[in-house]
Design an enzyme around this catalytic site. Sequence first.
Site, mmCIF file in Angstrom:
data_model
loop_
_atom_site.group_PDB
_atom_site.id
_atom_site.type_symbol
_atom_site.label_atom_id
_atom_site.label_comp_id
_atom_site.label_asym_id
_atom_site.label_seq_id
_atom_site.Cartn_x
_atom_site.Cartn_y
_atom_site.Cartn_z
ATOM 1 N N ASP A 1 0.887 -1.150 0.000
ATOM 2 C CA ASP A 1 0.000 0.000 0.000
ATOM 3 C C ASP A 1 0.936 1.213 0.000
ATOM 4 O O ASP A 1 2.141 1.077 0.250
ATOM 5 C CB ASP A 1 -0.882 -0.034 1.257
ATOM 6 C CG ASP A 1 -1.784 1.179 1.359
ATOM 7 O OD1 ASP A 1 -2.344 1.599 0.324
ATOM 8 O OD2 ASP A 1 -1.916 1.720 2.471
ATOM 9 N N ASP B 1 -0.077 5.092 0.969
ATOM 10 C CA ASP B 1 -0.330 6.070 2.026
ATOM 11 C C ASP B 1 -0.237 5.430 3.403
ATOM 12 O O ASP B 1 -0.954 4.486 3.708
ATOM 13 C CB ASP B 1 -1.715 6.696 1.850
ATOM 14 C CG ASP B 1 -1.862 7.421 0.518
ATOM 15 O OD1 ASP B 1 -0.866 8.024 0.080
ATOM 16 O OD2 ASP B 1 -2.943 7.377 -0.079
#
Length: 223
Positions: free
Chosen positions: A8, A10
């Site tokens: 991922d 963020d």
Amino acid sequence: MLKGLIFDLDGVLTNSAIYHLGAWNNLAKELGISLTNQQLDSLRGISRMDSLELILKYGHQEDKYSQAQKEKFAAEKNTKFVEQVEKMTPDDILPGIMDLLNDAKERGLSLAIASASKNAPIILTKLGIMDEFDAIVDPATLHHGKPDPEIYQRAQQLLDLGADEVISFEDAKAGIESIKAAGQFAVGIGDKDLLKGADYLVPTTKELNLAKIEAAFNTNRGK
């Protein structure tokens, strides 16, 4: 055998999650919606429109606006977010991440990004690590957002790997659920209660160590 890592973006590679959450919080206030910290945290890892729908639900306004109005709100939020992204530099890479990426490259592992953010290429370029990754999932091509497994399944497909050949990294509850639904090994970064579904957990990115994670992965696969 481990052959790839999926990340991922963020809150995992950089702290851009704070810009996302700040922009959503400001939009919510403009709509007369006051979000609790828990409600705001629930927006981590999910798509732009899903985040907006959740905010409207929290404010009991889910039927108040047309689709066109909702898209306008989401676009306004994204504009404010991108303004913050433009200021990002390699100094914004979270501690421990470059060591992890370098170790992965030395091991010959393939790397992919599985982020709900449509701004991932911009952020990676600002951070100076765009060329580190072999594949980036385009969220515009997906039919379902996290916690659905689609984004992590697509990432492993782009790397041409199986679910038992990758380790995926997340800081959000929806993301961990997505990884596990895809049948992959999940590394959680953050609160142990929030991310209790992870196979391996560290409080911050500083504690990410490829050798230790791979050892846990091998033990898990051997069960």
